[in-house]
Design a protein around this motif. Structure first.
Motif, PDB file in Angstrom:
ATOM      1  N   UNK A 140     -66.861 -77.414 -70.363  1.00 36.91           N
ATOM      2  CA  UNK A 140     -65.645 -76.858 -69.765  1.00 36.91           C
ATOM      3  C   UNK A 140     -65.646 -77.049 -68.251  1.00 36.91           C
ATOM      4  N   UNK A 141     -66.857 -77.146 -67.689  1.00 42.95           N
ATOM      5  CA  UNK A 141     -66.960 -77.411 -66.250  1.00 42.95           C
ATOM      6  C   UNK A 141     -67.061 -78.913 -65.973  1.00 42.95           C
ATOM      7  N   UNK A 142     -66.840 -79.711 -67.031  1.00 39.16           N
ATOM      8  CA  UNK A 142     -66.855 -81.161 -66.830  1.00 39.16           C
ATOM      9  C   UNK A 142     -68.248 -81.756 -66.761  1.00 39.16           C
ATOM     10  N   UNK A 143     -69.252 -81.027 -67.250  1.00 35.35           N
ATOM     11  CA  UNK A 143     -70.621 -81.513 -67.144  1.00 35.35           C
ATOM     12  C   UNK A 143     -71.285 -81.628 -68.514  1.00 35.35           C
ATOM     13  N   UNK A 144     -72.274 -82.511 -68.604  1.00 32.60           N
ATOM     14  CA  UNK A 144     -73.060 -82.615 -69.840  1.00 32.60           C
ATOM     15  C   UNK A 144     -74.516 -82.259 -69.553  1.00 32.60           C
ATOM     16  N   UNK A 145     -75.284 -82.051 -70.587  1.00 32.65           N
ATOM     17  CA  UNK A 145     -76.661 -81.587 -70.387  1.00 32.65           C
ATOM     18  C   UNK A 145     -77.507 -82.615 -69.641  1.00 32.65           C
ATOM     19  N   UNK A 146     -77.108 -83.884 -69.704  1.00 31.40           N
ATOM     20  CA  UNK A 146     -77.863 -84.874 -68.927  1.00 31.40           C
ATOM     21  C   UNK A 146     -77.084 -85.300 -67.680  1.00 31.40           C
ATOM     22  N   UNK A 147     -76.194 -84.454 -67.237  1.00 33.76           N
ATOM     23  CA  UNK A 147     -75.510 -84.633 -65.959  1.00 33.76           C
ATOM     24  C   UNK A 147     -74.361 -85.635 -65.993  1.00 33.76           C
ATOM     25  N   UNK A 148     -74.144 -86.285 -67.151  1.00 33.90           N
ATOM     26  CA  UNK A 148     -73.063 -87.268 -67.182  1.00 33.90           C
ATOM     27  C   UNK A 148     -71.697 -86.617 -67.222  1.00 33.90           C
ATOM     28  N   UNK A 149     -70.680 -87.390 -66.840  1.00 37.03           N
ATOM     29  CA  UNK A 149     -69.307 -86.965 -67.084  1.00 37.03           C
ATOM     30  C   UNK A 149     -69.011 -87.118 -68.572  1.00 37.03           C
ATOM     31  N   UNK A 150     -67.988 -86.437 -69.071  1.00 38.05           N
ATOM     32  CA  UNK A 150     -67.688 -86.432 -70.505  1.00 38.05           C
ATOM     33  C   UNK A 150     -67.449 -87.840 -71.040  1.00 38.05           C
ATOM     34  N   UNK A 151     -66.800 -88.666 -70.259  1.00 35.40           N
ATOM     35  CA  UNK A 151     -66.445 -90.001 -70.749  1.00 35.40           C
ATOM     36  C   UNK A 151     -67.380 -91.072 -70.172  1.00 35.40           C
TER      37      UNK A 151
END
Lengths: 243, 275, 243, 275, 275, 243
Positions: free
Chosen positions: B24-35
């Motif tokens: 929801x904050x635009x972050x992933x667990x490995x720091x990547x952007x969603x896309x």
């Protein structure tokens, strides 16, 4: 198909080596992500990955041993690793070599240190240019060390061949195909003993003895490359701990 | 059968909520952007004994493809087409969840998706692989080995197979008295388009591309879509259980199109450099 | 072999249908004696039996799950169901489709309602004339309902194809063979979601979207036929209870 | 191995006594007479893609047979005979005692009994299935699938296979320059006799025909006998453990002969109607 | 995998010490000298339907080999050589440690060692097994069945296979218009040398030949060496885990040479008598 | 290939036998070292080893029965035992015959005497010259007796054939190949019952009856040879005890 010339007038081999000369060897430890230990080896055109998984629970359960661990080994070649595409699945040759490698590694692994557990060793031949079983066991030993599996020694190996009556070290596939004999040898150098030995081809008693001596000398060099690869793997650790 | 089910328990739910809060904050667990895809590394011509080969890394997922070309007979209902087959193996050293033995349903699904991306996009010009109509054609064996599995083997395998195809060469033959003779030269394998696949995961209402294993485990579902160079789809596979709202899927199709073009550019550059 | 004409001058298909027209569909629930639930479906020339056995104990035991049930699915074709005799045993295609069908059905089955148990779904294709996976999952859903397996929705499915650039519903085998694309779609209608989706062939982004809409419209009709088949199966029950 | 042994315990003995008391009064648990078969239903031409097909019900046991005809090579020691093979599968939806996977010993025994009834009675005129002597012959694949198993798959499978054979047609070929060309017509598969099998169970000293599973379980033994249209036997199979007194068997041979003729009449009528 | 590991426990160590105390006195548990083989019995032509056959006993280990000769195609890379294959099966009645089913790694290793002894010594003159170059050659199938396993199946299998080869005859064919026709005579299979293998076990610092199962279990390691009639080695196989000091191995090579010559003499006498 | 003459002008068969004459039969008990019971049989050119192992623990465990033993049987032919080399592995014929033999032997073995245990019977056909299943079961019975497995009777068996319209006893392979029928019969003589019965080929009701009578008469002789072989095996025991 007439047999090609394997030793030239200067006593050199098809790839320009002297009889007692090894091919360029490259080893790297810790190359795979998901194993507990791994290594990559290149010996001339031969390229192999070895990976170790374990100790972990024995599967299927009924093979579990109360007082010692179980060691499994799978030697497997990619379909495109050889000149004629190898069919998918395990050939009889791969099954035999899996047994031979497992037994050699079993000799140095301290199985009693992981009772009721199992360690799997996977040797994946990506390209086969002669000496895959000896390069494979050399890499598998590094992968076992990388996985922290307790061992009494680290195995080193090479193959001696006979081409046009001359004993040569570390034969390549071409020499294996057109030569007279291939004798893979794996040694536990600190224990001063053979752990794997086979012969395919014709050699006299005297040639076998002399071949073993050539192999032992070469294995000293291979051992150094192994030790160096392990050092490279672990020398960065102190830095890592500081970071 | 019912692979992976045992993983989904209470711990999964907690992890899913945690990941979703990040998303929801635009972050992933490995720091990547969603896309954002992971780093792609491509080495071609890594196996001299193969007629084409490529080692591809997608993050820590690593797949080696080798291609062997032989001469054989065409299928009787397609006398003027060469033949190709795709095989994929999940090597047991690539993941503790893979086992030695004949390909399981996951390996078979993987090989069939790679096959579909290549076949349905008509990437290989099979009509140029005929030596003697109805009798002798090139047989192209594309074998993918997963060496390291850190999520999303679909896209890595397609990349690896296509990179191997792009560098694959064939011995040239001439036909003499109904028999084929090698001329001693090699030609490039005729390719018409560069298929690329994009795998996306749905986590609640968020779409992410190129999932890693933790994301695959908590995902509501996974979809892989193959595109050719013109942006036409050649394959879709919903490859896990879970509900896929139609609206979400339509978003995926468009997101995949954009990302596939990005990936194709990287692939062409990498093979161009190496090849 | 020159490609046959698939859409005539009136915009009709090889079997006389309009592009958005389904083939005749027939469904019957409770057709097998020894399963816990079963269904038979005909969609054009496609003919399929589906049977459900379970919940029963998990075999082999080690696949048992403490907090949920296990769902198995086997999609299998009779040797004579296709034009060229299919070899005995499971092909790679059948193994892939078994996985795809299982995963779609898993989506709606309340697995947590039968922990430590297993449910087997068998889809037997007697004759294949296109759309076997979508007809198969439609029948399997009926069989699951007939077996009383708790589900959040009943799955309905059809395939959209593309022939000579035209999107068509429920493609038959001839259209599949000579057409450009086949997109099987299975939906959980009450949950308004896709549970199975594949594409073999070439479609643009816009065609995929339009195709999905065609499929959704068709699935409403298929759903009605399913509900009707279930009603026919169970309408006699009250009488039975009175007797 | 040792299939079905676990069933035979104490409960079996009680059931056996109960059933035997009924048999002594001339009755069976499903109300039939001792020598009465269950109702036979035969539908032919049920699979258009097959060259011959039949769906047969014997009571609640239901078996579908489809026949595919191809062209192939004859066996080298029988150059002037066409080839046929019989396969049988016990589909796992037909009974909770059947399992998915390669045919087990029961399925193999079933296929071999069907094969024996057809082969040893010389029902198929294999000499008429030759296109080019020693080179090209018709290959007839007879595949039986058990859809519902409620006892006695032997007789149901033979009925199903023979009904499929009776309605099977072959494409006609002419030989031109050593090659075969389809003429565009079809001919009937040449049959010389109509084999039928009768399965009988022995319960103590009573013989019953066409047993249901409960009867099979408690039976002392089971015997299947195949007869051709002339009443000549072509196959016998004692298909379960147990003692079979010679005198009892001689009765069975005669009882089977009578019943087989009855069944054959039904089969010919049904196929005549449908075919 | 990891076959036989479970046997090695405390009891093994006690047995090993006991056996070693005997060996130091020059004795073995079955009274043999350290370098003494068990009694060899050879019967040839024991299966009339085989083209060559031999039943060999080495002590209580008993192996039957039968050879079948067919006509087939040569390998494409060896058009002027006949083909032979070796197979070995550890029949489940030969030992409680053998199981029914496809050959396990032990059976495969055995067949490959027998193959290596024959192939690498060039015993079979494969160039004389060609009927039409590149097209038709003799195919020689050598199948070894272990009937009784009391240790050392390697040497017994080589003896059995070679004795069968020594008595093997082939139908003579003449080539007429590119086709082969039987002449009605038979010729001996052309052999160039008589390969023999010797298996030795190392127990601490003592080498023994032809071990029995108790000796195999407690041995530090096992080595099999194949020799041809000239005393040239054609095969070595270290066939179990364990350290093999180089000096010990050199002793084995010489001991094996002496024993192989002894065994070959017995083999030639036995087959000469019987053959 | 014209059919050869199977009965000559004197009513004798291809190998000179009368129609009701058995071939020379040889039996020996206790021929294998590592089984718990074994036997060897020759009937004309047919040569078979039978071995019995057990009772021992059931493997795999889940096949264990609480109140009775499990009997397994494997009928297997050597590749070279037949005219055309038999492929390695079990053929469908071998699987069927394994079932038939096991069921016949199950009829006389007292399974309830070894609950939770298993007995394996291995029948290895070394050379096949007709009548392998009947010779095999005859030998297997001896091996079971040798292993001390409790039985209600010892099974004896032979095959009746029909050649050129004549019923003949103990048909050889040549007669089987060119003749009209083969009817293997195994009997538990003391229980006066058939335990194995098959027919391949054409026989009338009357011929079947007459054939059974011929088989019963022959089985008396076979029984004597069996008893004699068992006596020979055990007559030396008293001496052994004295030594």
């Amino acid at each position: 198909m007439s047999k090609p010339k394997l030793i030239d007038e200067n006593g050199l081999r098809v790839d320009g080596r002297r009889p007692d000369e090894l091919r360029p060897i490259k080893m790297e430890v810790g190359v795979l992500e998901k194993t507990d230990g791994s290594a990559y080896i290149e010996v001339g055109g031969t390229r192999i990955y070895a990976g170790v998984i374990g100790p972990r629970e024995v599967h299927p359960k009924h093979l579990e041993l109360p007082d010692r661990g179980v060691l499994n080994c799978r030697y497997h070649m990619a379909s495109f690793s050889v000149d004629e595409r190898k069919p998918l699945g395990m050939t009889r040759r791969e099954i035999e070599l899996s047994k031979i490698l497992r037994e050699a590694l079993e000799t140095v692994v301290l199985l009693e240190e992981f009772p009721r557990m199992m360690v799997d060793i996977f040797v994946e031949v990506i390209q086969a240019d002669g000496g895959t079983r000896t390069a494979g066991i050399t890499a598998a030993s590094l992968a076992l060390a990388d996985a922290g599996i307790p061992m009494t020694d680290i195995i080193s190996a090479t193959a001696v061949g006979k081409v046009e009556g001359t004993l040569v070290l570390d034969i390549n596939e071409f020499e294996d195909k057109y030569g007279e004999a291939d004798m893979p040898v794996a040694v536990a150098p600190q224990l001063n003993s053979i752990v794997l030995l086979q012969l395919n081809g014709r050699m006299t008693v005297e040639e076998v003895e002399r071949g073993l001596e050539m192999a032992q000398a070469a294995i000293k060099k291979i051992r150094e490359i192994q030790v160096d690869a392990l050092k490279r793997r672990y020398r960065v650790e102190p830095e890592g701990l500081e970071a | 059968m019912s692979v992976g089910m045992e993983k989904r328990g209470y711990a999964i739910k907690i992890m899913k909520n945690k990941v979703y809060e990040l998303l929801k904050m635009g972050k992933r667990i490995d720091e990547r952007a969603l896309d954002q895809l992971r780093e792609i590394k491509i080495s071609t011509r890594v196996v001299d004994k193969a007629d084409g080969s490529a080692l591809v890394s997608l993050g820590k997922t690593k797949i080696l493809t080798g291609i062997k070309v032989e001469i054989g007979s065409p299928y009787s209902d397609r006398p003027s087409e060469g033949v190709f087959t795709v095989n994929a193996e999940l090597l047991p050293l690539a993941s503790k969840t893979f086992e030695a033995g004949p390909p399981d349903e996951r390996a078979i699904e993987l090989s069939r998706i790679v096959d579909r991306c290549i076949r349905e996009s008509r990437a290989i010009d099979v009509e140029k692989l005929v030596l003697i109509e109805g009798q002798k054609v090139y047989m192209v064996y594309i074998d993918c080995y997963v060496l390291d599995y850190d999520g999303n083997y679909f896209d890595a395998a397609v990349l690896s197979a296509v990179a191997a195809l792009m560098t694959c060469t064939l011995p040239v033959y001439r036909v003499v008295d109904g028999r084929v003779e090698p001329v001693g030269e090699r030609m490039k394998l005729p390719l018409r388009t560069i298929p690329v696949s994009i795998t996306m995961a749905l986590i609640k209402d968020k779409i992410i591309v190129d999932p890693i294993p933790t994301e695959e485990e908590i995902a509501d579902t996974l979809v892989t879509i193959g595109y050719d160079s013109e942006g036409v789809l050649s394959a879709i596979q919903k490859s896990s259980p879970g509900l896929l709202p139609v609206g979400i899927f339509k978003e995926m199709v468009k997101m995949g199109l954009v990302k596939s073009s990005e990936v194709r550019t990287k692939l062409e550059e990498a093979v161009g450099r190496g090849g």
